[in-house]
Motif scaffolding. Sequence first.
Motif: not given
Length: 832
Positions: A612-627
């Motif tokens: 936990s704490g490696e930034g999965k949700s952070y990556i998911a949110m910004n990747l979604a914004m990129t798409f």
Amino acid sequence: MITNDPNQQQQPIVNGSTIVSGTSSEENSGGLDFQTIVNIFLGKWHVFLICAFVALLIGAAYIWHSPKIYTQQASVLVKDQKNGVGAGAGSAFADIAGFSGLTTSNVKNELQILASRSVMIEVIKRLGLQYTYFEPRFMREDELYISSPVYIIPSDPDQSVYGAAFEVQFLSESDTTQFKYVSEDTTFVCPFDQEVELPGIGLATVQLRRHTFDDYYQNRAHSVKVYAGNLDRVATGYMKGLSVDLTQKDGAMLQLSYQATSPRKAADILNTLIEEYNRLTIESKNEVLTTTLGFIAQRMEVVRKELNAVDAKLEGMKSSEKTVNPLTEASGYLTLSKTQEVQMSELEVQLRIIKDLRSCIDTSYLKLLPMNVALNSQVLNSQIQAYDEGLMRYNQLKSYSSENSPVVLDKATELNSLYSNIRNTAADVQAGIELQLKEVQRLSDKNMSRVSNATSNERLLTSISREQVVKSELYNYLLQKSEENAIMKSMTESNVRLIDSAWGSPYPVAPKSKMILLVAFVIGIAIPFGFYYLKDILYTKVRGRSDVTNVVKAPVVGEIPSKPKKQANQTLFVEAGSNNQISEAFRILRANLSFMGVSNKTQVIALTSTMSGEGKSYIAMNLAMTFAISGKTVCMVDLDLRKMATSRNFKLRGKKGVSEYLAGQEDDLMSLIQTTPYENVSVFPGGIIPPNPAELLMSERFDKAIEELRKHFDYIILDNPPLGIVADTGIANRVADITLFVIRVGKLDRRQLPAVQEIYSSNQLRNMAVVLTDIDYEALNYSMGYTGYGKYYGYRYYGHTYYNYYASYNEGESSHKHSYGLYRKKRKKDKE
């Protein structure tokens, strides 16, 4: 199609970021190479600059504080003492066995004597080095060897000095009669040129040299620091500056060198050292010769007494034994003894005859007796003759007449008288022979005893004579050596000959300023370099891409930089028209994912990590914004049914979602999809926290939900919990087209990377790829092997205009408008 085959070698390249599963040159580069060194210096150049500057300052301060050291040299030749005069006590007895080794001078022994403490002590006494004088200056003290305005003269040169350190402060330039004594313990005023009691020194006189005082007081300082040390400790200190070596291994030349704070002092110490060595050597030799002369005189007296005793002994022996030549006298005694043996033989024969005669006489009464039987007794022979004649007359008379006739009776009476006389005479003759035999035997024994004693007497006489000769020769020898030593004492010379007196360069040999500054600079660079390099070695967390690719062979599709410190709590960085470093990194990730879907469309993207704490949700949110800003519709599915970070980020906690749908409490899937303030971004929240998330994800409703979402959205992003903690991710991964394994730099321990490789090689996750997060490109730990990528690539180097054109084109705008066009469109929609 890109598969998760670990043996796959070819991968596409996007915008300079290589997606590889095999090894690379970066992976194979290990250890401390030139690029690593350059990266360390470039990453922390200001630290290196400060440390080098501080080190140079310290080096300069050390050079200023350290006294200048000068070197002087001298050379001497060790003389060959075999043929020289004054070789010492050994030469006095060189011809005696056991003393021959003393004639050869040992060069190494002379070397040790020159460097001995005793010689150095004499040098210190002669030069007054027990007291040193210094001029106080800023951060250092300069020694005043011959230019000191004051000198300490002890009342007793041999008095013990315990040690003292004090300062002689001049009261004024005009007052030269007294000074102020200042030390750590006491302060008092003391007169010059008078005997006073100084602490730690004793009675001494502080002498003022007026010819140097005025110049010193006006141009240099108003005080002098004085250090007085114990003689042994001072000698130990001065011996450290002395060096004595052989110029050649088998030669007799010695090279002396000395280091001191002034060339004059070093030269004086060397020259005085040689002089004191010669003086002590000559005194030592004279002392030995004096002792030798005394020894010889003592031995001569002893030998004289012993010689007199031997003479008396020889004289007494000759007197007591009454002999001069025992062997000659023994020959005469032996001749006498042989004569006496002949006499004894004759006497023994006569004794035997007389014994037989007496036996015959005893048994031959009125019978004829033998006569003339080789007896030397005339009386006995005449008596026997008379007896025999009378007996024959008696027998005639008795034949003519009867036995009773008067004539016959008278004749018988006469025969009886003669018979009795013969017996008595024979007894007397026998006694005489026996007595004579004893006397001859005694004389023979005495002569033979003298013959036997002659050998021992001769041996004793020879021994006494030999001792007399030895004593006499030894006495003569000692007398000769006494004269030789008396001559040598007047001709004593040193063991060494001076070849070159002290000489040397007037320039100091220490401190070596250039070398010290160079070493200081190197140390100033080495300390921070060693610190950062050691810190990197001891750092066990993942440092960057090279750490991952050296172990994990899965393709690396993205590298997300660290958040700025001022935006550490911010979650969303990707927006339309944004040109920051993080936005560019997510765009590269988006491009890499599009290339990975060349053969088959990549629609469902799952994210997971090790912890936990490696930034999965952070990556998911910004990747979604990129798409989303590129015109794609995205649905984010929160499958972390325990933590629900995605739902929390979009403030959808408490909304019905995945858990209600999978549990069968809700059937209308699309009604559970929540819109967000961001265009083209929707969220399928987690819902309530279920007691059995793994069982819910195993149901067919989950597969149906994903299939339904595929119909309505271009991309579905599954935010899964960490793979190594719960089993949810492995269960839900069956619906994913690609799995992004998130590794956070500085969070994950490198020792866990083999487990990640095992996940990849065993195909536990579908089409697994790696995304690195929280990469600090300026940090030293990452710059070792990966320098500056992302900081200068793309968003700054090309400038805003080109980038905005590129961004708007890829984000689906119909015309190339202002760079923030899409962002304004979103803001306008939000206001409506």
